[in-house]
Design a protein around this motif. Structure first.
Motif, PDB file in Angstrom:
ATOM      1  N   GLY A  46      11.670 -15.592  47.014  1.00  0.00           N
ATOM      2  CA  GLY A  46      10.209 -15.937  46.665  1.00  0.00           C
ATOM      3  C   GLY A  46      10.026 -17.347  46.358  1.00  0.00           C
ATOM      4  N   ASN A  47       9.031 -18.063  46.706  1.00  0.00           N
ATOM      5  CA  ASN A  47       8.824 -19.358  45.960  1.00  0.00           C
ATOM      6  C   ASN A  47       7.243 -19.437  46.115  1.00  0.00           C
ATOM      7  OD1 ASN A  47       8.604 -20.491  49.154  1.00  0.00           O
ATOM      8  ND2 ASN A  47      10.774 -20.018  48.677  1.00  0.00           N
ATOM      9  N   HIS A  92       4.710 -17.349  48.460  1.00  0.00           N
ATOM     10  CA  HIS A  92       5.637 -16.636  49.501  1.00  0.00           C
ATOM     11  C   HIS A  92       6.402 -15.613  48.733  1.00  0.00           C
ATOM     12  CE1 HIS A  92       9.129 -16.245  51.909  1.00  0.00           C
ATOM     13  NE2 HIS A  92       9.876 -16.465  51.300  1.00  0.00           N
ATOM     14  N   LYS A 105      13.264 -15.189  39.063  1.00  0.00           N
ATOM     15  CA  LYS A 105      11.916 -15.706  38.967  1.00  0.00           C
ATOM     16  C   LYS A 105      11.275 -14.669  38.169  1.00  0.00           C
ATOM     17  CE  LYS A 105      12.020 -18.463  42.873  1.00  0.00           C
ATOM     18  NZ  LYS A 105      13.344 -18.413  43.661  1.00  0.00           N
ATOM     19  N   HIS A 124       9.013 -11.703  49.155  1.00  0.00           N
ATOM     20  CA  HIS A 124       9.550 -10.936  50.145  1.00  0.00           C
ATOM     21  C   HIS A 124       9.280  -9.385  49.706  1.00  0.00           C
ATOM     22  CE1 HIS A 124      13.323 -13.974  50.922  1.00  0.00           C
ATOM     23  NE2 HIS A 124      12.265 -14.333  50.718  1.00  0.00           N
ATOM     24  N   HIS A 134      11.873 -11.483  56.669  1.00  0.00           N
ATOM     25  CA  HIS A 134      12.067 -12.413  55.477  1.00  0.00           C
ATOM     26  C   HIS A 134      11.089 -12.190  54.767  1.00  0.00           C
ATOM     27  CE1 HIS A 134      12.826 -16.844  54.370  1.00  0.00           C
ATOM     28  NE2 HIS A 134      12.218 -16.012  53.302  1.00  0.00           N
ATOM     29  N   SER A 173      14.730 -24.064  43.106  1.00  0.00           N
ATOM     30  CA  SER A 173      15.592 -23.094  43.868  1.00  0.00           C
ATOM     31  C   SER A 173      16.541 -22.173  43.137  1.00  0.00           C
ATOM     32  CB  SER A 173      16.226 -23.893  44.831  1.00  0.00           C
ATOM     33  OG  SER A 173      17.040 -23.254  45.828  1.00  0.00           O
ATOM     34  N   GLY A 174      16.595 -20.863  43.495  1.00  0.00           N
ATOM     35  CA  GLY A 174      17.530 -20.141  43.405  1.00  0.00           C
ATOM     36  C   GLY A 174      17.479 -19.515  41.863  1.00  0.00           C
ATOM     37  N   SER A 234      12.524 -25.533  45.740  1.00  0.00           N
ATOM     38  CA  SER A 234      12.907 -24.452  46.645  1.00  0.00           C
ATOM     39  C   SER A 234      13.599 -24.721  48.222  1.00  0.00           C
ATOM     40  CB  SER A 234      11.386 -23.729  46.993  1.00  0.00           C
ATOM     41  OG  SER A 234      11.832 -22.797  48.153  1.00  0.00           O
ATOM     42  N   ALA A 235      14.376 -23.928  48.503  1.00  0.00           N
ATOM     43  CA  ALA A 235      15.140 -24.327  49.654  1.00  0.00           C
ATOM     44  C   ALA A 235      14.054 -24.088  51.144  1.00  0.00           C
ATOM     45  CB  ALA A 235      16.166 -23.323  49.977  1.00  0.00           C
ATOM     46  N   GLU A 236      12.837 -23.565  50.740  1.00  0.00           N
ATOM     47  CA  GLU A 236      11.757 -23.653  51.962  1.00  0.00           C
ATOM     48  C   GLU A 236      10.790 -24.495  51.606  1.00  0.00           C
ATOM     49  OE1 GLU A 236      11.356 -19.187  51.577  1.00  0.00           O
ATOM     50  OE2 GLU A 236      13.473 -18.859  52.568  1.00  0.00           O
TER      51      GLU A 236
END
Ligand SMILES: CSC[C@@H](O)[C@@H](O)C(=O)COP(=O)(O)O
Ligand SMILES: [Zn+2]
Length: 217
Positions: free
Chosen positions: A35-36, A108, A62, A110, A181, A58-59, A88-90
């Motif tokens: 998530g982000n 975002h 959370k 999952h 995803h 990122s990572g 965030s990677a996204e």
């Protein structure tokens, strides 16, 4: 247009994200650091090419709060301040959604239901929903409204996904799903993005359970 922002704007953005992060974490919406979240800071330039937003690092776990949970990036997803944190990677997907929609916040997550329906409707490349009351959460008020929530392929290479985003977005549907995803939902501000995300998740569970009921019949 300059990326100028006041300390107050930055602190407000971080505190809004912190509150949403805690709420979603309590629902189990960030399993395994997934998530982000992001919220735009200040206005966009008129052509929507210049803007800044606060985004989750990122990572991180959370479900835990720390002073290193968020950072500020520009419209290309590059940190605007010196920091050891990685966005965030996204982040590039957030950049594209801001550019395409002019929205103010993007969340975002999952979940098992968003993953299941993305697989159920993979061939149609969209999740159809019809006549469910919660569609009104998207400000769609017609009776028996029908919407289709776009599904994009979940490429490992995020720029490949990002370049599909603007074409895939359906103007009155504030969300896109990545196959197996998760969902990106957005709104004019944090309040609206949260309402939209909650509506999507309700609808996904409904669609999944309804499909199952019909199969058993
Ligand atoms: C660890 S699984 C989830 C990630 O691969 C990714 O999809 C995600 O949502 C979180 O990435 P992040 O870089 O922390 O924003
Ligand atoms: Zn993700």
């Amino acid at each position: 247009m300059e990326h100028s922002m006041t300390l107050e704007q930055k602190q407000r953005a971080f505190s809004e994200l912190r509150e949403v992060k805690e709420t979603f974490a309590a629902r189990g919406w960030f399993p395994a650091t997934s998530g982000n979240l992001s919220v735009r800071i200040g206005d966009m330039s008129e052509d929507r090419q210049t803007f800044a937003f606060a985004v989750t690092a990122s990572g991180k776990d959370k479900s835990v709060s720390s002073p290193e949970d968020f950072l500020i990036v520009d419209q290309h997803g590059r940190p605007l301040e010196t920091t050891g944190l990685k966005p965030s990677a996204e982040t590039l997907i957030h950049c594209e959604i801001y550019r395409a929609t002019g929205c103010g916040a993007i969340f975002h997550v999952h979940t098992v239901f968003n993953n299941l329906v993305s697989e159920l409707y993979r061939e149609e490349q969209a999740i159809p929903v019809e006549g469910v009351e919660l569609i009104k959460a998207f400000n769609i008020w017609e009776e028996d409204a029908a919407i289709r929530i776009p599904i994009l392929p979940n490429y490992a290479d995020i720029p490949r996904i990002a370049e599909l985003v603007s074409e895939a977005i359906v103007p009155r549907v504030p969300g896109i799903v990545l196959r197996k995803h998760g969902i990106y939902a957005w709104g004019a501000n944090v309040f609206e993005a949260k309402r939209h995300l909650e509506a999507f998740e309700f609808l996904f569970e409904y669609v999944y359970r309804w499909k199952l009921l019909n199969k058993q019949g």
